[in-house]
Design a protein around this motif. Structure first.
Motif, PDB file in Angstrom:
ATOM      1  N   MET A  29       0.835  -1.207   0.000  1.00  0.00           N
ATOM      2  CA  MET A  29       0.000   0.000   0.000  1.00  0.00           C
ATOM      3  C   MET A  29       0.866   1.254   0.000  1.00  0.00           C
ATOM      4  N   LEU A  30       2.020   1.195   0.675  1.00  0.00           N
ATOM      5  CA  LEU A  30       2.941   2.330   0.643  1.00  0.00           C
ATOM      6  C   LEU A  30       3.462   2.554  -0.777  1.00  0.00           C
ATOM      7  N   ALA A  31       3.806   1.456  -1.463  1.00  0.00           N
ATOM      8  CA  ALA A  31       4.280   1.575  -2.839  1.00  0.00           C
ATOM      9  C   ALA A  31       3.203   2.175  -3.736  1.00  0.00           C
ATOM     10  N   LEU A  32       1.953   1.786  -3.515  1.00  0.00           N
ATOM     11  CA  LEU A  32       0.851   2.366  -4.301  1.00  0.00           C
ATOM     12  C   LEU A  32       0.700   3.852  -4.007  1.00  0.00           C
ATOM     13  N   SER A  33       0.821   4.225  -2.746  1.00  0.00           N
ATOM     14  CA  SER A  33       0.626   5.631  -2.375  1.00  0.00           C
ATOM     15  C   SER A  33       1.731   6.518  -2.950  1.00  0.00           C
ATOM     16  N   GLN A  34       2.909   5.954  -3.201  1.00  0.00           N
ATOM     17  CA  GLN A  34       4.037   6.721  -3.735  1.00  0.00           C
ATOM     18  C   GLN A  34       4.116   6.662  -5.262  1.00  0.00           C
ATOM     19  N   TRP A  35       3.253   5.900  -5.857  1.00  0.00           N
ATOM     20  CA  TRP A  35       3.269   5.686  -7.312  1.00  0.00           C
ATOM     21  C   TRP A  35       2.691   6.902  -8.031  1.00  0.00           C
ATOM     22  N   ASP A  36       3.275   7.234  -9.174  1.00  0.00           N
ATOM     23  CA  ASP A  36       2.823   8.396  -9.957  1.00  0.00           C
ATOM     24  C   ASP A  36       1.794   8.031 -11.020  1.00  0.00           C
ATOM     25  N   LEU A  37       1.221   6.828 -10.949  1.00  0.00           N
ATOM     26  CA  LEU A  37       0.164   6.346 -11.839  1.00  0.00           C
ATOM     27  C   LEU A  37       0.661   5.994 -13.235  1.00  0.00           C
TER      28      LEU A  37
END
Length: 815
Positions: A600-608
């Protein structure tokens, strides 16, 4: 040293191909090994044609004058002739020189003639294609063309050029595939071209989704089908043109439906290049919004990756023409490209132009069916399939007033398709290639019937110069009686096609105040448009992204540059992820495991962005596919329709945003009542477990390039001749797409045209000009394409290329 390298390459490829064919790919009877290794005509001669002579002159009968063919350093032919006839004869020659086997095998597939060269395992495919009747349709159209017809003249000239190459090549210099399969090409005719053209139309427009939708309605009921497969997207999507109703229909016998779907699956090796990843992008920017002060046009059709490539790049100058773009090997005409005044590109409309009719067979006479109160006889057509190494097979094709019978198992079903009634689009292409403005281009589109396409157009010309941009949905659109025809219909006469949408009522926009127009297979027109055109529109995520990029760039900078256009084509931002991630984050805020928290941390830091170095991309892609299966898989299994299509992501987006308690979130296999957040958590736990099992326990290492690749397969299926896999960006719905974990489809051609200075235009495609695997032009554009880079075209007005860019010259002289 170079000669040793060539010999080493020949040995390597020859042995690799022989090994693969003999031990892995059962594609038909092979020639004796001694023939393959014969130095006078076996695989060794493949190297001789790999590089063309720097200068060659040939005598060709039937020419009006001399023709000069200059090949640039990418192998692109620039053909200079004095007449239309000579121009198309030379095009036929270079198509055959570069792609003869591709032309031949695609024609044979379309005509139902694979068994002649590949053996008895292709009889079922041949039988179904004979039933569809692409060659019958082509023959009927050809009979309408008189000898003075300009289309017939182009077809005849093109065939003469192909045959001139076949005669010169002889057995010795035929492509590798002929030697592996031990046959030679027959003389090319206009019928071959028109039949292959029919295959393109069939692959892009003949649709069997009605059959699957009928099975879904059998299992899920009409209300569920209406909710999950709506005519218009349930979320806001910018239409191609600003400004539909729904309907159902009777269901279909399950045995009949599954028989039809099985037959269609049997065609997949040859239809996949046209259907897998089907879609495209195009957009145009007006002069006032362009940094050049002249219009810009971008186009990138999304088709299957294959080698030899689907497209063949060419510059034609002579007679009425001075045009650059891409052609289909086997067919005269530039289908996407530009001339000195205009540019155009196409996206598939996805219109509903196919219906299936359940025919009521006379119980007293199985050769008759009921239509409007009378018993009518089925028409019978006898076909003979020749089989390599076996006996001929006689096939009887039956047709009703609606079209060929595609099954008689369970019940009798006929197929009606606009391709049966629309002839060929070559005449339209021959007209638009020489158009100088929107009026002339639009007039050419009156001859374009099938497959329906969204044409983006730009022009810069006249005196004083003026800008025109336009976009138009164009094709043959049936008007139905009493139904939309989304599932198979009763053939007794109440649900017939009663006419066609008038040409002047097709969706169209010209010079809008926004200064740009775009299409990405989304719904063509808004809610006020009066005609039903279809329902299988793209979910609209690419359309949203294109419009956001164009609007945002114009708002920020005032204009759009050619480099902006190229950057947009390589964009990988996933708009669906942008919509879903807030709900995923909220449901999984209290992840129980450390691994889930890290994900979830990796998703939150992802630029889409679906780039190869982004772990968030891998987590998102795995999650959304798990989530969709978790939402609908249980219901599909309960209804015995597993394996059939699932709802599009925009439907799932509506449920997530606006219906968190929808019964679709409930798992019918459990006694508990599940809601949206239950499944969002379940899918995330499944995602983490899956990725940890494949890539280890460190989410930061789950980069997209480890999970996602692109493969460029050879048309024969021989692994020795493919390219890849390569780590790849993009996903199903990004502007730069790459559907599936092993993407086999995507942008088959990228083009950015600078009107007013077309010689500054840029193009690239994932392959090369030659079908010879030893040619330097077999896949030389692929590396450029993989880097999302382009080449600047050569578009000379005289028979001369820029210094350092001429690779070979071929002069065809009148004999």
């Amino acid at each position: 040293m170079r000669s040793r390298l060539v010999v080493k390459e020949v040995v390597s490829v020859a042995l690799a191909v022989l090994f693969v064919v003999l031990l892995s790919i059962p594609i038909g009877p092979l020639p004796p090994l001694g023939g393959l290794l014969n130095p006078n005509g076996g695989v060794w001669t493949t190297a001789e044609g790999a590089k063309l002579p720097a200068l060659e002159e040939l005598r060709v009968s039937g020419l009006d004058g001399d023709v000069t063919i200059l090949r640039d350093t990418w192998g692109v032919p620039h053909i200079f002739a004095t007449s239309n006839h000579d121009l198309f004869l030379a095009l036929g020659y270079v198509h055959a020189q570069d792609r003869m086997w591709q032309m031949d095998i695609q024609y044979r597939f379309a005509a139902g003639r694979l068994s002649e060269v590949l053996g008895g395992s292709y009889i079922e495919q041949d039988t179904f294609l004979r039933t569809i009747g692409l060659e019958r349709i082509a023959r009927g159209y050809l009979e309408t063309l008189g000898p003075a017809d300009s289309t017939r003249q182009a077809l005849d000239a093109y065939a003469a050029g192909v045959n001139a190459w076949i005669a010169r090549a002889g057995t010795r210099n035929l492509p590798l595939e002929y030697k592996l399969l031990n046959y030679a090409p027959e003389p090319w005719t206009p019928l071959h071209t028109l039949t292959e053209g029919g295959l393109l139309a069939f692959g892009l427009s003949a649709d069997f989704t009605d059959i699957g939708l009928g099975l879904l309605q059998n299992g899920l009921g009409p209300t569920a089908v209406d909710e999950l497969f709506p005519v218009a997207s349930p979320v806001p999507v910018p239409p191609v043109m600003p400004n539909g109703t729904r309907g159902g229909g009777p269901v279909i016998d399950s045995a009949a439906a599954r028989d039809i779907l099985a037959k269609v699956r049997g065609l997949s090796p040859f239809l996949e290049p046209l259907q897998v990843g089907i879609g495209s992008n195009n957009w145009v920017v007006a002069a006032a919004r362009s940094s050049t002060g002249r219009p810009l046009l971008a186009g990138d059709p999304h088709l299957s990756f294959q080698l030899p490539a689907i497209w063949h790049e060419v510059h034609l100058r002579g007679g009425d023409y001075d045009v650059y773009g891409v052609t289909f090997p086997g067919i005269p005409g530039v289908f996407i490209g530009f001339n000195r005044d205009i540019a155009w590109s196409e996206t598939n409309t996805g219109a509903d132009v196919t219906d299936f009719y359940r025919e009521t067979v006379n119980p007293a006479n199985p050769e008759e069916y009921r239509f409007r109160g009378a018993w009518l006889p089925f028409e019978k057509i006898t076909e003979t399939i020749r089989v390599k190494g076996g006996r001929e097979v006689a096939v009887t094709v039956k047709t009703s007033i609606h079209g060929p019978l595609v099954t008689q198992r369970g019940e009798t079903v006929a197929m009606r398709w606009t391709g049966n009634e629309s002839g060929s689009d070559i005449a339209a292409a021959l007209a638009w290639m020489k158009a100088r403005n929107w009026t002339e281009f639009r007039a050419a589109l009156q001859m374009f019937k099938n497959p329906a396409q969204n044409f983006a157009f730009a022009a810069w010309g006249a005196s004083p110069p003026s800008s025109t941009i336009a976009i138009r949905t164009n094709g043959l659109f049936p008007i139905r009686n009493n139904t939309l025809g989304r599932v198979p219909l009763d053939g007794a006469g109440d649900y017939e096609w009663k006419g066609w949408v008038p040409f002047d009522e097709y969706p169209e926009a010209v010079d809008p105040p926004e200064g740009y127009l775009a299409s990405a297979n989304q719904i063509p027109a808004g809610s006020r448009y009066p005609h039903y055109l279809g329902w299988q529109w793209d979910p609209g995520y690419r359309a949203r992204r294109i419009n956001a990029l164009l609007n945002g760039t114009i708002s920020a900078n005032g204009t759009v540059t050619p480099q902006d256009m190229r950057t947009f084509q390589g964009d990988t931002l996933d708009v669906a992820a942008q919509e879903f991630l807030p709900f995923i984050a909220a449901a999984n805020a209290a992840c129980a495991s450390v691994l889930c928290q890290q994900a979830m941390l990796a998703l939150s830091q992802w630029d889409l962005r679906m780039e190869t170095n982004r772990p968030g991309a891998t987590i998102w892609y795995t999650f959304i596919h798990r989530f969709r299966e978790d939402v609908f898989g249980d219901d599909w299994a309960a209804a015995n329709v597993s394996g059939l299509m699932l709802p599009y992501p925009d439907v799932l987006e509506r449920l997530v945003k606006h219906a968190p308690d929808s019964p679709w979130f409930d798992d019918v296999r459990t006694t508990a009542i599940e809601r949206r957040d239950h499944l969002l958590r379940r899918a995330m736990n499944e995602t983490v477990a899956d990725l940890a099992g494949r890539f280890g326990n460190g989410p930061v290492t789950w980069t997209w390039g480890r999970a996602h690749t692109r493969v460029f397969a050879h048309l024969s299926g021989l692994d020795a001749l493919q390219r890849g896999p390569y780590p790849a960006e993009g996903d199903d719905i990004t502007l730069d797409p790459g559907a599936g974990l092993e993407a086999r489809a995507g942008p088959s051609w990228r083009m950015v045209v600078t009107l007013g200075s077309p010689e500054e235009s840029t193009t690239v495609y994932p392959g090369g000009q030659s079908g010879n695997p030893l040619s330097p032009h077999y896949a030389d554009q692929l590396a450029l394409w993989l880097r999302r880079e382009y080449k600047v075209v050569q578009f000379p007005a005289t028979a001369a290329l820029a210094a350092g860019t001429l690779e070979s010259t071929l002069v065809l002289r009148r004999s």
